[in-house]
Design a protein around this motif. Sequence first.
Motif, PDB file in Angstrom:
ATOM      1  N   VAL A   1      -0.450   4.294  -7.844  1.00 22.74           N
ATOM      2  CA  VAL A   1      -0.549   5.427  -7.067  1.00 22.74           C
ATOM      3  C   VAL A   1       0.409   6.388  -7.610  1.00 22.74           C
ATOM      4  O   VAL A   1       0.244   7.670  -7.392  1.00 22.74           O
ATOM      5  CB  VAL A   1      -0.467   5.147  -5.406  1.00 22.74           C
ATOM      6  CG1 VAL A   1      -0.158   6.275  -4.587  1.00 22.74           C
ATOM      7  CG2 VAL A   1      -1.810   4.355  -5.065  1.00 22.74           C
ATOM      8  N   MET A   2       1.725   6.019  -7.859  1.00 24.76           N
ATOM      9  CA  MET A   2       2.732   6.868  -8.163  1.00 24.76           C
ATOM     10  C   MET A   2       2.326   7.556  -9.417  1.00 24.76           C
ATOM     11  O   MET A   2       2.568   8.565  -9.605  1.00 24.76           O
ATOM     12  CB  MET A   2       4.043   6.011  -8.164  1.00 24.76           C
ATOM     13  CG  MET A   2       4.556   5.627  -7.023  1.00 24.76           C
ATOM     14  SD  MET A   2       6.205   4.736  -7.219  1.00 24.76           S
ATOM     15  CE  MET A   2       7.238   6.009  -7.919  1.00 24.76           C
ATOM     16  N   GLN A   3       1.623   6.773 -10.474  1.00 22.21           N
ATOM     17  CA  GLN A   3       1.164   7.359 -11.820  1.00 22.21           C
ATOM     18  C   GLN A   3       0.082   8.390 -11.259  1.00 22.21           C
ATOM     19  O   GLN A   3       0.065   9.324 -12.104  1.00 22.21           O
ATOM     20  CB  GLN A   3       0.737   6.225 -12.489  1.00 22.21           C
ATOM     21  CG  GLN A   3       2.027   5.225 -12.984  1.00 22.21           C
ATOM     22  CD  GLN A   3       1.479   4.048 -13.881  1.00 22.21           C
ATOM     23  OE1 GLN A   3       0.265   3.667 -13.556  1.00 22.21           O
ATOM     24  NE2 GLN A   3       2.333   3.421 -14.406  1.00 22.21           N
ATOM     25  N   LEU A   4      -0.853   8.195 -10.559  1.00 22.65           N
ATOM     26  CA  LEU A   4      -2.007   9.059 -10.172  1.00 22.65           C
ATOM     27  C   LEU A   4      -1.273  10.583  -9.934  1.00 22.65           C
ATOM     28  O   LEU A   4      -1.828  11.593 -10.166  1.00 22.65           O
ATOM     29  CB  LEU A   4      -2.605   8.596  -9.364  1.00 22.65           C
ATOM     30  CG  LEU A   4      -3.646   7.254  -9.572  1.00 22.65           C
ATOM     31  CD1 LEU A   4      -4.458   6.969  -8.239  1.00 22.65           C
ATOM     32  CD2 LEU A   4      -4.760   8.015 -10.830  1.00 22.65           C
ATOM     33  N   VAL A   5      -0.166  10.507  -9.296  1.00 25.83           N
ATOM     34  CA  VAL A   5       0.142  11.687  -8.497  1.00 25.83           C
ATOM     35  C   VAL A   5       1.325  12.289  -9.423  1.00 25.83           C
ATOM     36  O   VAL A   5       2.133  13.295  -9.033  1.00 25.83           O
ATOM     37  CB  VAL A   5       0.644  11.449  -6.978  1.00 25.83           C
ATOM     38  CG1 VAL A   5      -0.635  11.452  -6.143  1.00 25.83           C
ATOM     39  CG2 VAL A   5       1.670  10.668  -6.702  1.00 25.83           C
ATOM     40  N   GLY A   6       1.923  11.589 -10.419  1.00 28.59           N
ATOM     41  CA  GLY A   6       2.865  11.847 -11.312  1.00 28.59           C
ATOM     42  C   GLY A   6       4.269  11.794 -10.714  1.00 28.59           C
ATOM     43  O   GLY A   6       5.193  12.390 -11.412  1.00 28.59           O
ATOM     44  N   LEU A   7       4.299  10.986  -9.801  1.00 28.27           N
ATOM     45  CA  LEU A   7       5.682  10.616  -9.028  1.00 28.27           C
ATOM     46  C   LEU A   7       6.514   9.804 -10.165  1.00 28.27           C
ATOM     47  O   LEU A   7       7.656  10.032 -10.266  1.00 28.27           O
ATOM     48  CB  LEU A   7       5.722   9.930  -7.917  1.00 28.27           C
ATOM     49  CG  LEU A   7       6.739  10.039  -6.941  1.00 28.27           C
ATOM     50  CD1 LEU A   7       7.387  11.332  -6.606  1.00 28.27           C
ATOM     51  CD2 LEU A   7       6.579   9.104  -5.495  1.00 28.27           C
ATOM     52  N   ASP A   8       6.082   9.084 -10.768  1.00 29.26           N
ATOM     53  CA  ASP A   8       6.872   8.261 -11.920  1.00 29.26           C
ATOM     54  C   ASP A   8       7.311   8.986 -12.972  1.00 29.26           C
ATOM     55  O   ASP A   8       8.285   8.431 -13.637  1.00 29.26           O
ATOM     56  CB  ASP A   8       5.749   7.026 -12.414  1.00 29.26           C
ATOM     57  CG  ASP A   8       4.810   7.586 -13.256  1.00 29.26           C
ATOM     58  OD1 ASP A   8       4.186   8.627 -13.060  1.00 29.26           O
ATOM     59  OD2 ASP A   8       4.561   7.110 -14.647  1.00 29.26           O
TER      60      ASP A   8
ATOM     61  N   LEU B   1       0.856  -1.178   0.038  1.00 24.43           N
ATOM     62  CA  LEU B   1      -0.133   0.069   0.072  1.00 24.43           C
ATOM     63  C   LEU B   1       0.829   1.276   0.081  1.00 24.43           C
ATOM     64  O   LEU B   1       1.822   1.401   0.818  1.00 24.43           O
ATOM     65  CB  LEU B   1      -0.774  -0.130   1.191  1.00 24.43           C
ATOM     66  CG  LEU B   1      -1.735   1.365   1.380  1.00 24.43           C
ATOM     67  CD1 LEU B   1      -2.932   1.447   0.412  1.00 24.43           C
ATOM     68  CD2 LEU B   1      -2.240   1.330   2.893  1.00 24.43           C
ATOM     69  N   MET B   2       0.519   2.281  -1.052  1.00 28.43           N
ATOM     70  CA  MET B   2       1.316   3.496  -0.976  1.00 28.43           C
ATOM     71  C   MET B   2       0.292   4.471  -0.753  1.00 28.43           C
ATOM     72  O   MET B   2      -0.690   4.720  -1.491  1.00 28.43           O
ATOM     73  CB  MET B   2       1.817   3.767  -2.373  1.00 28.43           C
ATOM     74  CG  MET B   2       2.722   4.969  -2.444  1.00 28.43           C
ATOM     75  SD  MET B   2       4.178   5.197  -1.560  1.00 28.43           S
ATOM     76  CE  MET B   2       5.247   4.092  -2.526  1.00 28.43           C
ATOM     77  N   ASP B   3       0.487   5.266   0.521  1.00 25.40           N
ATOM     78  CA  ASP B   3      -0.300   6.362   0.834  1.00 25.40           C
ATOM     79  C   ASP B   3       0.316   7.712   0.810  1.00 25.40           C
ATOM     80  O   ASP B   3       1.566   7.692   0.322  1.00 25.40           O
ATOM     81  CB  ASP B   3      -0.892   6.138   2.208  1.00 25.40           C
ATOM     82  CG  ASP B   3       0.069   5.926   3.272  1.00 25.40           C
ATOM     83  OD1 ASP B   3       1.030   6.420   3.041  1.00 25.40           O
ATOM     84  OD2 ASP B   3      -0.592   5.961   4.439  1.00 25.40           O
ATOM     85  N   SER B   4      -0.144   8.820   1.358  1.00 28.19           N
ATOM     86  CA  SER B   4       0.360  10.222   1.256  1.00 28.19           C
ATOM     87  C   SER B   4       1.951  10.091   2.071  1.00 28.19           C
ATOM     88  O   SER B   4       2.681  10.568   1.556  1.00 28.19           O
ATOM     89  CB  SER B   4      -0.446  11.264   1.826  1.00 28.19           C
ATOM     90  OG  SER B   4      -0.875  10.861   3.002  1.00 28.19           O
ATOM     91  N   SER B   5       1.887   9.141   3.084  1.00 27.94           N
ATOM     92  CA  SER B   5       3.044   9.166   3.853  1.00 27.94           C
ATOM     93  C   SER B   5       4.100   8.813   2.982  1.00 27.94           C
ATOM     94  O   SER B   5       5.329   9.178   3.023  1.00 27.94           O
ATOM     95  CB  SER B   5       2.933   8.180   5.041  1.00 27.94           C
ATOM     96  OG  SER B   5       1.993   9.056   5.827  1.00 27.94           O
ATOM     97  N   GLY B   6       3.887   7.602   2.218  1.00 31.81           N
ATOM     98  CA  GLY B   6       4.986   6.934   1.351  1.00 31.81           C
ATOM     99  C   GLY B   6       5.335   8.013   0.095  1.00 31.81           C
ATOM    100  O   GLY B   6       6.350   8.036   0.059  1.00 31.81           O
ATOM    101  N   ILE B   7       4.317   8.718  -0.488  1.00 31.16           N
ATOM    102  CA  ILE B   7       4.553   9.558  -1.443  1.00 31.16           C
ATOM    103  C   ILE B   7       5.461  10.728  -0.943  1.00 31.16           C
ATOM    104  O   ILE B   7       6.568  11.222  -1.465  1.00 31.16           O
ATOM    105  CB  ILE B   7       3.433  10.192  -1.916  1.00 31.16           C
ATOM    106  CG1 ILE B   7       2.404   8.997  -2.554  1.00 31.16           C
ATOM    107  CG2 ILE B   7       3.469  11.075  -2.948  1.00 31.16           C
ATOM    108  CD1 ILE B   7       3.091   8.395  -3.920  1.00 31.16           C
ATOM    109  N   ASN B   8       5.055  11.318   0.180  1.00 25.84           N
ATOM    110  CA  ASN B   8       5.938  12.275   0.802  1.00 25.84           C
ATOM    111  C   ASN B   8       7.298  11.798   1.358  1.00 25.84           C
ATOM    112  O   ASN B   8       8.189  12.536   1.115  1.00 25.84           O
ATOM    113  CB  ASN B   8       5.214  12.889   2.181  1.00 25.84           C
ATOM    114  CG  ASN B   8       4.154  13.675   1.532  1.00 25.84           C
ATOM    115  OD1 ASN B   8       3.819  14.248   0.675  1.00 25.84           O
ATOM    116  ND2 ASN B   8       2.927  13.641   2.624  1.00 25.84           N
ATOM    117  N   ALA B   9       7.414  10.779   1.468  1.00 19.85           N
ATOM    118  CA  ALA B   9       8.991  10.047   2.051  1.00 19.85           C
ATOM    119  C   ALA B   9       9.673  10.100   0.548  1.00 19.85           C
ATOM    120  O   ALA B   9      10.958  10.520   0.753  1.00 19.85           O
ATOM    121  CB  ALA B   9       8.780   8.763   2.732  1.00 19.85           C
TER     122      ALA B   9
END
Length: 69
Positions: free
Chosen positions: A47-54, A12-20
Amino acid sequence: MRIVADLSGVTLMDSSGINALISVYQTAAATDGWVRVAGAPEAVLHVMQLVGLDGIIACYPTVDQALEP
């Protein structure tokens, strides 16, 4: 600083993982380094794709591939 984050065990990747990941990316980029993700399951990649992190942090199927120049 060069970092490969092996996410193969992450379910699971949530906002905490994204922020880290963003924080580590910013630190590495400040020293001309990089961060790469390896082995992320489809749900985590989604999730990474949804927020553009990829688009900022390169994603690879395996750690060995992420370590290649």
